[in-house]
Design a protein around this motif. Structure first.
Motif, mmCIF file in Angstrom:
data_model
loop_
_atom_site.group_PDB
_atom_site.id
_atom_site.type_symbol
_atom_site.label_atom_id
_atom_site.label_comp_id
_atom_site.label_asym_id
_atom_site.label_seq_id
_atom_site.Cartn_x
_atom_site.Cartn_y
_atom_site.Cartn_z
ATOM 1 N N ASP A 283 0.853 -1.186 0.000
ATOM 2 C CA ASP A 283 0.000 0.000 0.000
ATOM 3 C C ASP A 283 0.890 1.236 0.000
ATOM 4 O O ASP A 283 1.641 1.476 0.946
ATOM 5 C CB ASP A 283 -0.901 0.005 1.236
ATOM 6 N N THR B 292 -0.164 4.479 -0.181
ATOM 7 C CA THR B 292 -1.014 5.643 0.005
ATOM 8 C C THR B 292 -0.182 6.776 0.582
ATOM 9 O O THR B 292 0.453 6.622 1.626
ATOM 10 C CB THR B 292 -2.173 5.312 0.968
ATOM 11 N N ASP C 268 -1.324 12.249 4.618
ATOM 12 C CA ASP C 268 -2.162 13.442 4.507
ATOM 13 C C ASP C 268 -1.354 14.724 4.651
ATOM 14 O O ASP C 268 -1.683 15.740 4.051
ATOM 15 C CB ASP C 268 -3.265 13.417 5.578
#
Length: 91
Positions: free
Chosen positions: A79, A81, A84
């Motif tokens: 993953d 990702t 943020d």
């Protein structure tokens, strides 16, 4: 980061060499491994390869360096990702 998660890309600089030598069996994280020593650029690198099951590369050490690279969870998706928070690109 994606390049580091692709074994083919990660090992692109490692080529076969007639100077590689099979070492003695040992254990790494409670797993049986075979070592292979490879002379490269004036140093002696060591590769740790799984002795049981598929012969996965589990660890690389560069001779003369305190650093090493360990690989685990082969053939599993990664993953990637992004976080943020704002990230500084250092490339």
């Amino acid at each position: 980061m994606g390049r580091l998660c692709n074994m083919k890309n990660l090992l692109a600089g490692f080529t076969s060499t007639p100077l590689a030598r099979k070492g003695k069996p040992t254990t790494l994280n409670d797993q049986q491994v075979l070592t292979v020593t490879v002379p490269r650029q004036g140093r002696l690198d060591t590769w740790y390869i799984a002795a049981d099951g598929a012969p996965y590369l589990l660890k690389l050490t560069k001779g003369g360096s305190p650093n090493s690279t360990e690989m685990s969870t082969h053939n599993q998706p990664v993953d990637l990702t992004p976080p943020d928070a704002k990230v500084q690109d250092l490339t």
